[in-house]
Structure formats: structure tokens, C-alpha cells
Design an enzyme around this catalytic site. Structure first.
Site, PDB file in Angstrom:
ATOM      1  N   TYR A  37      21.597   3.204 -12.880  1.00  0.00           N
ATOM      2  CA  TYR A  37      21.898   2.056 -12.021  1.00  0.00           C
ATOM      3  C   TYR A  37      20.745   1.074 -11.857  1.00  0.00           C
ATOM      4  O   TYR A  37      20.925   0.014 -11.265  1.00  0.00           O
ATOM      5  CB  TYR A  37      22.343   2.546 -10.636  1.00  0.00           C
ATOM      6  CG  TYR A  37      23.559   3.436 -10.706  1.00  0.00           C
ATOM      7  CD1 TYR A  37      24.804   2.914 -11.037  1.00  0.00           C
ATOM      8  CD2 TYR A  37      23.463   4.800 -10.466  1.00  0.00           C
ATOM      9  CE1 TYR A  37      25.920   3.727 -11.122  1.00  0.00           C
ATOM     10  CE2 TYR A  37      24.574   5.622 -10.541  1.00  0.00           C
ATOM     11  CZ  TYR A  37      25.794   5.079 -10.873  1.00  0.00           C
ATOM     12  OH  TYR A  37      26.896   5.890 -10.958  1.00  0.00           O
TER      13      TYR A  37
ATOM     14  N   HIS B  28      31.533  -2.612 -12.114  1.00  0.00           N
ATOM     15  CA  HIS B  28      30.716  -1.398 -12.153  1.00  0.00           C
ATOM     16  C   HIS B  28      29.393  -1.718 -12.825  1.00  0.00           C
ATOM     17  O   HIS B  28      29.366  -2.398 -13.856  1.00  0.00           O
ATOM     18  CB  HIS B  28      31.428  -0.277 -12.913  1.00  0.00           C
ATOM     19  CG  HIS B  28      32.680   0.162 -12.233  1.00  0.00           C
ATOM     20  ND1 HIS B  28      32.669   1.008 -11.148  1.00  0.00           N
ATOM     21  CD2 HIS B  28      33.975  -0.169 -12.458  1.00  0.00           C
ATOM     22  CE1 HIS B  28      33.916   1.188 -10.737  1.00  0.00           C
ATOM     23  NE2 HIS B  28      34.722   0.478 -11.509  1.00  0.00           N
TER      24      HIS B  28
END
EC number: 4.2.1.10
Length: 146
Positions: free
Chosen positions: A23, A100
Site C-alpha cells: 500500500y 483499490h
């Protein structure tokens, strides 16, 4: 001024410390600040919400209808199994863009399916934080503002 709601689901409050190899190092605060600045440049108001709780996300999606012109949504892990969030999205009249940070289709097999994508206007995956900006651009295009 058009208003857009940015909604982030479970564990996204842990950005910057959780799985930085997946991430990145950016925090939720950084993401929200960057998105507000981008929206302002485009003449759009942007408000942000994050929750780790399914019911709070559902309530927020319901309440957004009629207040905002659209939603940018990262449902987190709820993407893969929350029919309740899917139904909440389907129940509103404003467009939702699913986003996402990682490419969910390149990760563990249980992440490959999104039960929410089919009721969203579109899905953007794998572009890191820039995917949120792409979602904003796409949402404005959908609304005829771009």
C-alpha cells in the site's frame, strides 16, 4: 459547487504502517489532503469518511444520496464479501467509483472477486494513491463535468 464523498473502509486508517510493500508509505491523512486539493483545483467540494465498521459504511452510503453528486469508495476487504455494502450502493441514485490502491487481481485468490464492482459505475485498481485521482476524474466525466 459539486460535492463528492470519499469513503475508505476497514484498515485504511492504517495506511503508512500496514503492509507498506503493498500500500505504500503514504498515510490516510496524506491521501485525504491530496484529494481535497485536487478536488479544489477542479472546483469540486470533497469530504472524507473512513470506518472499520460495515454498518457505518452502509449508513454513510445511504446518507450520501441526495447530498453528494457521487462517491469514491474503497471498501477494503468488504469488497470481496459484503453483499450488504453492495445492496447499499445499488439502493442509491448517485454514481459510485470503486478504487483499490493495489491490483486486487494480482493478489491472493480470495481478493480477485469484487461483489461491489457490478453495482458501481466503474472500478480502478493498482495505481496506488493516484487511483483515487483517476476515480475523481472518471466520476466528474460521468457527471459531465470534465
Amino acid at each position: 459547487m459539486k460535492k463528492v464523498l470519499l469513503v475508505n473502509g476497514p484498515n485504511l486508517n492504517r495506511l503508512g504502517v500496514r503492509e507498506v510493500n503493498v500500500y505504500g508509505k503514504g498515510t490516510l491523512e496524506t491521501l485525504e489532503t491530496d484529494m481535497k486539493q485536487e478536488a479544489e483545483k477542479l472546483g469540486v467540494g470533497l469530504e472524507c469518511f473512513q470506518s472499520n465498521h460495515e454498518g457505518a459504511l452502509i449508513d454513510t452510503i445511504h446518507e450520501a444520496d441526495g447530498i453528494y453528486e457521487g462517491i469514491i469508495l474503497n471498501p477494503g476487504a468488504f469488497t470481496h464479501y459484503s453483499y450488504a455494502i453492495r445492496d447499499a450502493i445499488a439502493s442509491i441514485s448517485i454514481p459510485v467509483i470503486e478504487v483499490h490502491i493495489s491490483n486486487i487481481h494480482q493478489r491472493e485468490s480470495f481478493r480477485h472477486e469484487s461483489v461491489t464492482a457490478a453495482v458501481c459505475a466503474g472500478q480502478i485498481v493498482g495505481f496506488g494513491f493516484y487511483g483515487y485521482k483517476l476515480a475523481l476524474f472518471a466520476l466528474l466525466e460521468k457527471l459531465g463535468e470534465a
